[in-house]
Design a protein around this motif. Structure first.
Motif, short mmCIF file in Angstrom:
data_model
loop_
_atom_site.label_atom_id
_atom_site.label_comp_id
_atom_site.label_asym_id
_atom_site.label_seq_id
_atom_site.Cartn_x
_atom_site.Cartn_y
_atom_site.Cartn_z
N GLU A 234 49.88 39.14 29.18
CA GLU A 234 51.08 39.25 30.01
C GLU A 234 51.60 40.68 29.92
OE1 GLU A 234 53.94 36.32 28.99
OE2 GLU A 234 52.62 34.62 29.44
N SER A 235 50.91 41.56 30.59
CA SER A 235 51.24 42.98 30.56
C SER A 235 50.96 43.57 31.94
CB SER A 235 50.40 43.69 29.50
OG SER A 235 50.42 45.08 29.68
N LEU A 236 51.96 44.23 32.49
CA LEU A 236 51.80 44.85 33.81
C LEU A 236 50.74 45.95 33.76
CD1 LEU A 236 55.52 45.10 35.02
CD2 LEU A 236 53.76 43.49 35.79
N TYR A 237 50.74 46.69 32.65
CA TYR A 237 49.76 47.77 32.54
C TYR A 237 48.34 47.22 32.44
CZ TYR A 237 47.61 52.19 31.21
OH TYR A 237 46.82 53.32 31.19
N PHE A 238 48.19 46.12 31.70
CA PHE A 238 46.88 45.48 31.62
C PHE A 238 46.42 45.04 33.00
CE2 PHE A 238 44.37 41.58 31.49
CZ PHE A 238 43.31 41.96 30.68
N GLU A 239 47.33 44.43 33.77
CA GLU A 239 46.97 43.97 35.11
C GLU A 239 46.58 45.14 36.01
OE1 GLU A 239 46.47 40.99 36.12
OE2 GLU A 239 47.07 40.09 34.21
N LYS A 240 47.28 46.27 35.84
CA LYS A 240 46.96 47.47 36.64
C LYS A 240 45.56 47.98 36.31
CE LYS A 240 48.70 52.08 37.82
NZ LYS A 240 48.66 51.81 39.27
N LEU A 241 45.25 48.08 35.00
CA LEU A 241 43.93 48.53 34.60
C LEU A 241 42.83 47.57 35.08
CD1 LEU A 241 44.39 49.81 30.90
CD2 LEU A 241 44.29 51.15 33.00
N LYS A 242 43.12 46.26 34.96
CA LYS A 242 42.13 45.26 35.37
C LYS A 242 41.86 45.34 36.87
CE LYS A 242 40.81 40.48 34.44
NZ LYS A 242 40.01 40.38 35.66
N SER A 243 42.93 45.55 37.63
CA SER A 243 42.78 45.68 39.08
C SER A 243 41.95 46.91 39.45
CB SER A 243 44.17 45.78 39.74
OG SER A 243 44.04 45.98 41.13
N GLU A 244 42.23 48.02 38.78
CA GLU A 244 41.48 49.25 39.03
C GLU A 244 40.01 49.06 38.64
OE1 GLU A 244 42.28 51.93 40.49
OE2 GLU A 244 44.46 52.15 40.40
N TYR A 245 39.78 48.40 37.51
CA TYR A 245 38.42 48.22 37.05
C TYR A 245 37.64 47.28 37.97
CZ TYR A 245 34.32 47.01 34.33
OH TYR A 245 33.02 46.79 33.94
N ASP A 246 38.29 46.21 38.43
CA ASP A 246 37.62 45.28 39.35
C ASP A 246 37.13 46.00 40.60
OD1 ASP A 246 37.97 43.18 37.62
OD2 ASP A 246 39.77 42.39 38.61
N TYR A 247 37.93 46.95 41.06
CA TYR A 247 37.56 47.76 42.23
C TYR A 247 36.36 48.65 41.90
CZ TYR A 247 37.73 51.80 45.35
OH TYR A 247 37.40 52.83 46.20
N LEU A 248 36.43 49.33 40.75
CA LEU A 248 35.35 50.23 40.34
C LEU A 248 34.06 49.46 40.05
CD1 LEU A 248 37.34 52.55 37.89
CD2 LEU A 248 36.52 53.15 40.18
N LYS A 249 34.22 48.29 39.49
CA LYS A 249 33.07 47.48 39.13
C LYS A 249 32.24 47.13 40.36
CE LYS A 249 31.96 43.25 36.54
NZ LYS A 249 32.54 42.06 35.85
N VAL A 250 32.92 46.79 41.45
CA VAL A 250 32.23 46.46 42.70
C VAL A 250 31.68 47.73 43.35
CG1 VAL A 250 32.51 45.54 45.03
CG2 VAL A 250 33.61 44.39 43.09
N LYS A 251 32.50 48.77 43.37
CA LYS A 251 32.11 50.02 44.05
C LYS A 251 30.86 50.64 43.44
CE LYS A 251 33.85 54.60 45.31
NZ LYS A 251 35.00 55.54 45.28
N PHE A 252 30.78 50.63 42.10
CA PHE A 252 29.66 51.29 41.43
C PHE A 252 28.65 50.32 40.82
CE2 PHE A 252 33.16 54.48 41.07
CZ PHE A 252 32.56 55.50 41.82
N ASN A 253 28.84 49.02 41.14
CA ASN A 253 27.92 47.99 40.65
C ASN A 253 27.78 48.07 39.12
OD1 ASN A 253 26.12 45.83 40.84
ND2 ASN A 253 24.35 47.19 41.06
N LEU A 254 28.91 47.98 38.45
CA LEU A 254 28.96 48.15 37.00
C LEU A 254 28.78 46.84 36.26
CD1 LEU A 254 32.06 50.54 36.81
CD2 LEU A 254 29.65 51.18 36.56
N LYS A 255 28.23 46.95 35.07
CA LYS A 255 28.11 45.80 34.18
C LYS A 255 28.63 46.21 32.80
CE LYS A 255 24.88 42.38 32.30
NZ LYS A 255 23.47 41.94 32.22
N PRO A 256 29.74 45.62 32.33
CA PRO A 256 30.30 46.01 31.03
C PRO A 256 29.43 45.54 29.88
CG PRO A 256 31.47 44.11 31.88
CD PRO A 256 30.52 44.54 32.98
N ILE A 257 29.66 46.11 28.70
CA ILE A 257 28.97 45.62 27.51
C ILE A 257 29.56 44.26 27.16
CG2 ILE A 257 28.52 47.96 26.70
CD1 ILE A 257 30.70 47.56 24.58
#
Length: 424
Positions: A234-257
């Motif tokens: 329950e953190s606005l900053y966490f949600e912001k980072l997650k939203s940004e990462y979800d976008y980058l993950k699709v854009k660059f076809n990323l797979k996290p460790i």
């Protein structure tokens, strides 16, 4: 007595060379004692020895007892057909070739001083000691000790170079990408070093460059690839980072460790992976060509200035996404920068200089000698033995000495051990 000691004695000719004779009374003159063979076959290759006024070229085999020749079945092994001298501690049986010709034997025990054997016995005594030479190391010649420690430091650099070269090859000789991987490992420290290296290897460095101008987006990329955005908070900053990462993950076809590689356990808050990843992101948002800058810098003060970085504002009041903390600017400390220099920057510059064919590493040593000595139990133990460490160059060399020689009982390969064995 053991064969390793006999190899050491023969290799360095630590026995009386006057009036050497075979067990049959033939005069021996050693022209060349051969090359120590660490693989299968005779112990010393390509020796040249005069026996009874006849010069022989061939190999030398060493045993405790002459009878070990038969115990090891050398009489049926063609690799031993070219042995010209059998060197033993004690001659207990005659040795013959397959054609029934007798092999000349040198019994060493009568040519080695009792003083040398006493020194060896004391060095390798079974009394419980932190290092074998702890009673004598402070008596070691300063010139010999200093030269040995310098050699040990470069030996340590070569060991660290192995990983750098592996990463360099995997990155198609991209120095900037290799620096990123090595810095990530350093920022992870011992607990998260491998996990951070895995995170760095999980994405193409070109992606880091593409998003580096946006600090939040770069932090989202790092946190996401490190598996720190897979939970829910329950953190606005966490949600912001997650939203940004979800976008980058699709854009660059990323797979996290995989989730769970990065650990918080057994870490002080300032070393939490959240803080270290934020600082790493801050560093790469600040410099587009970090490797080039590092190559240009050759003074400790400029390195300290280069690494004057902190975190994004959120982390000034947080160590995790869950709980707010007292506000503090989380800059890299000089001690942390020292670790980065010791473990990443100087080894990387060393590999780079070698790749250019350069052999003068004095600039690297100058920086290392300006860094404060490391503090750990090994260095404290050496200090107690009156081996002082004024800087990181000395502590790195002593760590190599303890880990690669003392702990492995390789006193016969150590300059200090050799000095002690030959003391009067």
């Amino acid at each position: 007595m053991n064969e390793n000691l006999l190899h050491f004695i023969w290799k360095l000719k630590l026995f009386s060379l006057n009036n050497l004779e075979t067990t049959n009374g033939e005069k021996i003159h050693i022209i060349s004692n051969g090359i120590h063979n660490l693989n299968t076959g005779p112990d010393f290759l390509n020796a040249k020895i005069e026996i009874a006024n006849q010069v022989w070229a061939g190999n030398v085999e060493i045993h405790i007892n002459s009878s070990d020749w038969y115990r090891h079945k050398h009489e049926i092994d063609e690799n031993y057909d070219a042995v010209i001298l059998h060197v033993v501690w004690e001659h207990d049986v005659e040795i013959f070739r397959k054609n029934n010709a007798k092999i000349s034997t040198l019994e060493l025990k009568q040519y080695i001083s009792k003083e040398f054997l006493n020194n060896y016995s004391q060095l390798f005594s079974k009394n419980k000691k932190w290092i074998n030479c702890e009673n004598d190391i402070q008596l070691a010649n300063t010139f010999i000790l200093d030269n040995w420690l310098e050699r040990l430091y470069f030996e340590r650099l070569e060991q660290k170079s192995t990983l750098i070269n592996q990463i360099l090859v995997s990155n198609n000789n991209n120095w900037e990408a290799t620096l990123f991987c090595m810095l990530a490992k350093s920022f992870g420290l011992k607990v998260n070093g491998e996990a951070f290296l895995n995170f760095a290897n999980s994405l193409d460095f070109s992606i880091v460059r593409k998003v580096a101008s946006n600090k939040v987006q770069l932090e989202a990329l790092f946190f996401g690839q490190a598996g720190l955005l897979s939970s829910t908070y329950e953190s606005l900053y966490f949600e912001k980072l997650k939203s940004e990462y979800d976008y980058l993950k699709v854009k660059f076809n990323l797979k996290p460790i995989s989730n769970g590689q990065v650990q918080f356990f057994r870490l002080r808050p300032n070393n939490f992976p959240t803080i270290r990843l934020s600082q790493l992101a801050f560093l790469y948002s600040k410099y587009q060509n970090l490797f080039s800058k590092i190559i240009e810098i050759n003074t400790l003060e400029l390195f300290y200035k280069l690494f004057e970085i902190s975190t994004l504002p959120f982390w000034e009041t947080h160590y995790t996404f869950e709980k707010e903390s007292k506000k503090s600017t989380k800059k890299l400390t000089k001690s942390f920068i020292d670790l980065i220099l010791i473990n990443t920057i100087i080894p990387l510059k060393f590999v780079h200089l070698k790749s250019l064919g350069k052999t003068d590493f004095s600039v690297l040593l100058t920086v290392l000698e300006q860094i404060k000595p490391e503090k750990n139990i090994i260095i404290s133990k050496f200090n107690n033995l009156k081996i002082k460490s004024p800087n990181a160059f000395k502590t790195q060399a002593l760590l190599q000495l303890k880990n690669e020689y003392c702990s492995k009982q390789l006193c016969l390969q150590c300059a200090i051990g050799k000095t002690i064995l030959n003391k009067s």
